[in-house]
Design a protein around this motif. Structure first.
Motif, short mmCIF file in Angstrom:
data_model
loop_
_atom_site.label_atom_id
_atom_site.label_comp_id
_atom_site.label_asym_id
_atom_site.label_seq_id
_atom_site.Cartn_x
_atom_site.Cartn_y
_atom_site.Cartn_z
N ASN A 271 0.82 -1.22 0.00
CA ASN A 271 0.00 0.00 0.00
C ASN A 271 0.85 1.27 0.00
OD1 ASN A 271 -3.00 -0.79 0.30
ND2 ASN A 271 -1.89 -2.19 1.65
N ARG A 272 2.09 1.11 -0.38
CA ARG A 272 3.04 2.24 -0.55
C ARG A 272 3.28 3.04 0.72
NH1 ARG A 272 3.56 2.25 -5.96
NH2 ARG A 272 1.73 1.66 -7.16
N VAL A 273 3.15 2.38 1.86
CA VAL A 273 3.51 3.04 3.12
C VAL A 273 4.98 2.74 3.38
CG1 VAL A 273 3.07 3.16 5.60
CG2 VAL A 273 1.17 2.73 4.01
N VAL A 274 5.76 3.78 3.70
CA VAL A 274 7.17 3.55 4.03
C VAL A 274 7.23 2.71 5.30
CG1 VAL A 274 9.33 4.64 4.74
CG2 VAL A 274 7.89 5.73 3.01
N CYS A 275 7.94 1.58 5.24
CA CYS A 275 8.05 0.70 6.41
C CYS A 275 9.51 0.31 6.58
CB CYS A 275 7.17 -0.54 6.21
SG CYS A 275 7.43 -1.75 7.51
N LYS A 276 10.10 0.69 7.71
CA LYS A 276 11.49 0.33 8.00
C LYS A 276 11.46 -0.77 9.07
CE LYS A 276 13.18 3.34 5.22
NZ LYS A 276 14.12 4.43 5.36
N MET A 277 11.85 -1.99 8.65
CA MET A 277 11.74 -3.13 9.55
C MET A 277 13.09 -3.42 10.23
SD MET A 277 9.96 -6.77 8.83
CE MET A 277 11.11 -7.38 7.61
N HIS A 278 13.03 -3.71 11.52
CA HIS A 278 14.25 -3.99 12.29
C HIS A 278 14.08 -5.23 13.15
CE1 HIS A 278 16.09 -0.13 11.27
NE2 HIS A 278 14.88 0.37 11.39
N ASP A 279 15.00 -6.16 13.02
CA ASP A 279 15.03 -7.35 13.87
C ASP A 279 15.88 -7.02 15.10
OD1 ASP A 279 15.55 -9.71 15.14
OD2 ASP A 279 15.94 -10.85 13.31
N LEU A 280 15.22 -6.84 16.23
CA LEU A 280 15.92 -6.38 17.44
C LEU A 280 16.83 -7.44 18.04
CD1 LEU A 280 12.89 -4.47 18.99
CD2 LEU A 280 14.94 -3.41 18.01
N CYS A 281 16.70 -8.69 17.54
CA CYS A 281 17.63 -9.74 18.01
C CYS A 281 18.91 -9.76 17.18
CB CYS A 281 16.96 -11.10 17.94
SG CYS A 281 15.52 -11.21 19.00
N GLU A 282 18.84 -9.25 15.99
CA GLU A 282 20.00 -9.27 15.09
C GLU A 282 20.76 -7.95 15.10
OE1 GLU A 282 21.31 -11.68 13.15
OE2 GLU A 282 19.90 -13.12 14.00
N GLU A 283 20.04 -6.86 15.37
CA GLU A 283 20.61 -5.51 15.25
C GLU A 283 20.64 -4.83 16.60
OE1 GLU A 283 17.96 -2.99 13.16
OE2 GLU A 283 18.74 -3.54 11.21
N ASN A 284 21.58 -3.97 16.80
CA ASN A 284 21.55 -3.07 17.95
C ASN A 284 20.31 -2.17 17.84
OD1 ASN A 284 22.35 -0.17 19.01
ND2 ASN A 284 23.57 -1.64 20.14
N LEU A 285 19.70 -1.87 18.97
CA LEU A 285 18.43 -1.14 18.91
C LEU A 285 18.58 0.30 18.39
CD1 LEU A 285 18.30 0.90 21.59
CD2 LEU A 285 17.72 -1.19 22.76
N SER A 286 19.80 0.81 18.30
CA SER A 286 19.97 2.19 17.83
C SER A 286 19.50 2.37 16.38
CB SER A 286 21.43 2.63 17.96
OG SER A 286 22.28 1.80 17.20
N PHE A 287 19.54 1.30 15.59
CA PHE A 287 19.10 1.43 14.19
C PHE A 287 17.59 1.64 14.14
CE2 PHE A 287 23.15 -0.72 14.05
CZ PHE A 287 23.80 -0.05 13.03
N ALA A 288 16.85 0.90 14.99
CA ALA A 288 15.40 1.10 15.06
C ALA A 288 15.08 2.45 15.70
CB ALA A 288 14.75 -0.04 15.84
N LEU A 289 15.87 2.81 16.72
CA LEU A 289 15.63 4.11 17.39
C LEU A 289 15.69 5.26 16.38
CD1 LEU A 289 17.67 4.59 20.68
CD2 LEU A 289 15.20 4.62 20.41
N ALA A 290 16.67 5.20 15.48
CA ALA A 290 16.82 6.27 14.49
C ALA A 290 15.52 6.41 13.69
CB ALA A 290 18.00 6.00 13.58
N ASP A 291 14.95 5.28 13.27
CA ASP A 291 13.71 5.37 12.49
C ASP A 291 12.52 5.80 13.36
OD1 ASP A 291 14.61 4.93 9.93
OD2 ASP A 291 14.67 2.76 10.21
N ALA A 292 12.57 5.45 14.64
CA ALA A 292 11.48 5.89 15.54
C ALA A 292 11.50 7.41 15.71
CB ALA A 292 11.61 5.21 16.89
N PHE A 293 12.66 8.03 15.50
CA PHE A 293 12.73 9.50 15.58
C PHE A 293 12.28 10.16 14.28
CE2 PHE A 293 14.42 11.42 19.43
CZ PHE A 293 14.71 10.30 20.18
N ILE A 294 12.22 9.40 13.21
CA ILE A 294 11.87 9.99 11.91
C ILE A 294 10.38 9.81 11.60
CG2 ILE A 294 12.25 9.83 9.41
CD1 ILE A 294 15.13 9.00 9.98
#
Ligand SMILES: Cc1cc2nc3c(=O)[nH]c(=O)nc-3n(C[C@H](O)[C@H](O)[C@H](O)COP(=O)(O)O)c2cc1C
Ligand SMILES: [Fe+2]
Ligand SMILES: [Fe+2]
Length: 383
Positions: A271-294
């Motif tokens: 549906n053309r919604v921008v979705c940035k997916m993060h696996d919190l077990c594989e990645e440090n949470l800072s990568f998801a945090l950055a997207d949570a700020f955007i």
């Protein structure tokens, strides 16, 4: 390295440290920036991290030879910038430390230095003869003693960690490059400065009238042509001017919540919604945090774990909480085996954080199947 006739870069890249603050991964390294302002007298603005004593001293000598440093300006006392103050004092015993009153006990506490310190106040100037430094306090960006140093003749602000970024700077040309630093600047902001959005806003207002032509931060590139992009981006992050889109973060032990996450992402993307997916077990949470700020929406996937939220997902929720992230649209989902509680617990926390729970969430028992988990339904409020 020459920034201008009067301003020289004497910092360095750190490509060895794996985790900044022993928490935040550095896939592209980080720089510790320090600058000399060379007038009739010479001032050094901040120092560098402890491991870089030799490089630091040799960078300084390369720029000023046998001349002496007259002043060491301390904008910020976090040890990535303050660790070599005593080294500078030993090498240049007559150099006066110039800083504000809040930094003084920290200088003694970290570096054991308490003599020959000149305490300056808001707006005060220090003359280097043919060039001037002026000091403005920006408390809590991101420590209480933080200040910026303004050089009116060069229209340059030495901004400390404000406008800083992870990622080593290119050797030889460290000016500008906003597009290639934007992601690491955002992750730096979200990880380290993010809790202090309001004080960043106050600091931006304070420096706005200065007619700045160059920003020299303590990490990342020097900004000249791209000042408006950088200041605009900081303004957006600190004022939470959000983009439409979803930060979808999940954790999963056996892959069922992960499959559900992928089905939600596929539905949003369809549906053309921008979705940035993060696996919190594989990645440090800072990568998801950055997207949570955007982005304006956060969707979390968590299995139930000991009647609670799966720890990596709870850690992410706690990181959002600690940074005062609020006013996001929210939903949660996850697998359980005998009594699912993770979705309800995440929803409760979301309400406390002033999130809008846009969908009450979906939990499903045991294995993932598209029949058990209706991705279309949970994605609908975000489309
Ligand atoms: C240590 C541990 C604790 C668990 N605690 C609970 C629980 O309290 N309630 C429950 O319903 N399921 C519990 N489960 C089962 C998981 O929620 C279930 O296996 C789920 O399908 C895992 O999802 P995943 O495939 O996304 O990892 C637990 C599993 C483990 C390994
Ligand atoms: Fe800092
Ligand atoms: Fe720093």
């Amino acid at each position: 390295m020459r920034i201008s006739e009067r301003i020289r870069y004497v910092g360095m890249n750190d490509l060895k440290t794996q985790l900044f603050e022993h928490q935040w991964p550095l896939p592209y390294g980080v720089s510790y920036n320090s600058y000399l302002v060379i007038g009739d007298k010479i001032a050094l603005i901040d120092t560098a991290a402890a491991a870089y004593e030799d490089i630091f001293l040799s960078n300084i000598k390369e720029e000023i030879g046998e001349r002496k440093i007259d002043y060491l300006v301390v904008n910020h006392m976090e040890p990535d910038h303050s660790a070599l103050q005593a080294v500078i004092r030993k090498e240049y015993p007559d150099c006066t430390i110039v800083t504000n009153a809040k930094a003084v006990p920290m200088i003694e506490g970290y570096q054991g230095l308490s003599d020959n310190i000149q305490i300056i106040k808001e707006g005060e100037c220090l003359s280097l003869g043919n060039v001037t430094l002026q000091f403005f306090m920006i408390p809590m960006v991101h420590w209480p003693e933080t200040m910026v140093t303004w050089c009116p003749e060069e229209r340059t602000v030495f901004s400390g960690d404000a406008f800083g970024s992870f990622k080593a700077v290119p050797e030889g040309s460290l000016i500008d490059g906003f597009e290639c630093f934007r992601d690491e600047m955002t992750r730096y902001y979200a990880s380290i400065v993010g809790k202090y959005g309001q004080t960043v806003q106050a600091a931006l207002k304070k420096v706005a009238p200065l007619n700045i032509e160059r920003i020299c931060p303590t990490h990342g590139p020097v900004w000249e042509k791209e000042i408006s992009e950088v200041v605009g981006w900081y303004d957006r992050l600190s004022a939470a001017k959000l983009e439409r889109g979803v930060c979808l973060a999940y954790g999963s032990m056996y892959g069922n919540t992960a499959k559900a996450a992928k089905s939600v992402a596929a539905e949003l993307e369809k549906n053309r919604v921008v979705c940035k997916m993060h696996d919190l077990c594989e990645e440090n949470l800072s990568f998801a945090l950055a997207d949570a700020f955007i982005y304006d929406s956060i969707i979390l996937g968590s299995p139930t774990y000991n009647a609670g939220v799966f720890p990596p997902v709870q850690a992410f929720m706690d990181a959002l909480k600690a940074r005062g992230v609020k006013n996001r649209r929210f939903a949660a989902f996850g697998s359980f085996t005998w009594a699912g509680t993770s979705v309800k617990l995440l929803n409760n926390q979301a309400v406390e954080m002033q999130f809008e729970v846009a969908h009450n969430g979906l939990s499903f028992a045991q294995g993932y199947t598209p029949e058990k988990f209706d991705a279309e339904e949970i994605a609908k409020p975000f489309i």
